[in-house]
Design an enzyme around this catalytic site. Sequence first.
Site, short mmCIF file in Angstrom:
data_model
loop_
_atom_site.label_atom_id
_atom_site.label_comp_id
_atom_site.label_asym_id
_atom_site.label_seq_id
_atom_site.Cartn_x
_atom_site.Cartn_y
_atom_site.Cartn_z
N ARG A 299 5.24 -5.09 4.19
CA ARG A 299 4.54 -6.59 3.69
C ARG A 299 5.50 -7.40 2.26
NH1 ARG A 299 -1.52 -5.28 1.20
NH2 ARG A 299 -0.42 -2.96 0.41
N LYS B 33 -7.64 -5.92 5.26
CA LYS B 33 -8.87 -6.46 4.28
C LYS B 33 -7.96 -7.93 3.91
CE LYS B 33 -8.80 -2.79 1.95
NZ LYS B 33 -7.81 -2.22 2.21
N ARG C 272 -15.57 -0.11 -3.90
CA ARG C 272 -14.56 1.05 -3.53
C ARG C 272 -15.54 2.44 -3.65
NH1 ARG C 272 -9.80 -1.46 -2.74
NH2 ARG C 272 -8.03 -0.23 -2.82
P1 AP5 Z 1 -6.17 -3.81 -3.68
O1 AP5 Z 1 -5.25 -4.51 -3.33
O2 AP5 Z 1 -7.66 -3.82 -3.11
O3 AP5 Z 1 -5.23 -2.49 -2.18
P2 AP5 Z 1 -5.68 -2.04 -1.23
O4 AP5 Z 1 -7.48 -1.13 -0.61
O5 AP5 Z 1 -4.84 -0.07 -0.99
O6 AP5 Z 1 -5.48 -2.32 0.28
P3 AP5 Z 1 -4.79 -3.24 0.83
O7 AP5 Z 1 -4.50 -4.38 -0.09
O8 AP5 Z 1 -2.82 -2.62 0.58
O9 AP5 Z 1 -4.60 -3.33 2.06
P4 AP5 Z 1 -5.60 -4.22 3.34
O10 AP5 Z 1 -6.48 -3.53 3.60
O11 AP5 Z 1 -5.29 -5.51 2.32
O12 AP5 Z 1 -4.32 -4.54 4.13
P5 AP5 Z 1 -3.53 -6.73 4.25
O13 AP5 Z 1 -4.18 -7.63 4.63
O14 AP5 Z 1 -2.33 -6.76 3.13
O15 AP5 Z 1 -6.20 -2.59 -4.37
C1 AP5 Z 1 -4.66 -1.84 -5.17
C2 AP5 Z 1 -5.37 -1.22 -5.74
O16 AP5 Z 1 -6.21 -2.26 -7.31
C3 AP5 Z 1 -6.45 0.12 -5.71
O17 AP5 Z 1 -4.87 1.31 -6.07
C4 AP5 Z 1 -6.30 0.40 -7.47
O18 AP5 Z 1 -5.76 0.96 -8.24
C5 AP5 Z 1 -7.18 -1.06 -7.87
N1 AP5 Z 1 -8.20 -1.80 -7.00
C6 AP5 Z 1 -8.83 -2.36 -6.43
N2 AP5 Z 1 -9.74 -2.36 -6.58
C7 AP5 Z 1 -10.71 -1.59 -7.10
C8 AP5 Z 1 -12.30 -1.53 -6.88
N3 AP5 Z 1 -12.46 -1.64 -6.51
N4 AP5 Z 1 -11.75 0.25 -7.57
C9 AP5 Z 1 -11.01 0.40 -7.96
N5 AP5 Z 1 -9.69 0.15 -8.37
C10 AP5 Z 1 -9.25 -0.67 -7.33
O19 AP5 Z 1 -2.01 -5.60 5.30
C11 AP5 Z 1 -0.89 -4.73 5.50
C12 AP5 Z 1 -0.24 -5.28 6.16
O20 AP5 Z 1 0.15 -5.16 7.75
C13 AP5 Z 1 0.62 -6.59 6.06
O21 AP5 Z 1 2.10 -7.05 5.67
C14 AP5 Z 1 -0.14 -7.71 7.01
O22 AP5 Z 1 0.62 -8.66 7.39
C15 AP5 Z 1 0.36 -6.44 8.09
N6 AP5 Z 1 -1.20 -6.43 9.04
C16 AP5 Z 1 -2.24 -6.76 8.98
N7 AP5 Z 1 -2.96 -6.51 10.18
C17 AP5 Z 1 -2.22 -5.94 11.05
C18 AP5 Z 1 -2.74 -6.30 12.62
N8 AP5 Z 1 -3.66 -6.12 12.62
N9 AP5 Z 1 -1.47 -5.58 13.06
C19 AP5 Z 1 -0.43 -5.69 12.57
N10 AP5 Z 1 0.12 -6.00 10.87
C20 AP5 Z 1 -0.88 -6.47 10.26
MG MG Z 2 -4.83 -5.97 0.13
#
Ligand code: AP5
Ligand code: MG
Length: 219
Positions: free
Chosen positions: A128, A14, A89
């Site tokens: 990451r 995302k 969420r």
């Molecule tokens: P948040 O920061 O939103 O984390 P998340 O939803 O768990 O999602 P991530 O940021 O871990 O993953 P992403 O989908 O963004 O992936 P990314 O692009 O980084 O939330 C963190 C915390 O905050 C929650 O647990 C909660 O406690 C709180 N929170 C946040 N919003 C909230 C809400 N609305 N309500 C309540 N609490 C809330 O990619 C991941 C990795 O994979 C990177 O290293 C990237 O380089 C790699 N990658 C990406 N795409 C690819 C691909 N196509 N191929 C290979 N590698 C890839």
């Molecule tokens: Mg994220």
Amino acid sequence: MLYVVLLGVPGAGKGTQAKWLSAALALPHVSSGDLFREQMQNGTELGIEAQRYIDRGELVPDQVTIGMVRDRLERSDARAGAILDGFPRTIPQADAFEVIAREMGASVGPALHLRVPIERLVDRMAGRRVCQKSGHVYHLVYNPPKKPEICDVDGSDLFQREDDLPETVRKRVQVYESLTAPLVEFYRARGVLQVVDGDQPMAAVTAEILAILGQEAGR
Ligand code: AP5
Ligand code: MG
């Protein structure tokens, strides 16, 4: 006015896609996770409260989250809309978001569901790295920075998120399945859901999303 919602498990991509889309569509990237991390870095009351939940892989309470995102969407740079990453969420957040959107004179959608098999996630999270300044996302193997541990865009240091420990990731995935996955049906029922294959190279995912948004614009 366009609100694009990105849905998907932790690690689905995302944040990665939101950065590209934000540049391509000239709309701000609004990530509730980044907003919480900014508050945590600044040691604010909100940040201290949020950290208690984030470190355990749990969700921050709805009212706190909704208030914070509402304030962000009211800023002038979001007048034409925003790319929403990680919000809404929960069903109560999605209900509140519809009210916010109505007040802003916007409708919600498209909601893009980035689908990625669960077995990819541990590898994605372990590699990451995130930039201190504005949350640009890297991966040691799939998207390495040009200089080790330095952000290509703004030269700030990269760090590893505390909640990327494998046991916290497992908890976050469980929380996603019980509280966030129902939003897929929520947006399908409203006719705005679009499914995107997130298990392809990053540029291919971006191309798929831009094609969908182009079709939507042409409707
Ligand atoms: P948040 O920061 O939103 O984390 P998340 O939803 O768990 O999602 P991530 O940021 O871990 O993953 P992403 O989908 O963004 O992936 P990314 O692009 O980084 O939330 C963190 C915390 O905050 C929650 O647990 C909660 O406690 C709180 N929170 C946040 N919003 C909230 C809400 N609305 N309500 C309540 N609490 C809330 O990619 C991941 C990795 O994979 C990177 O290293 C990237 O380089 C790699 N990658 C990406 N795409 C690819 C691909 N196509 N191929 C290979 N590698 C890839
Ligand atoms: Mg994220």
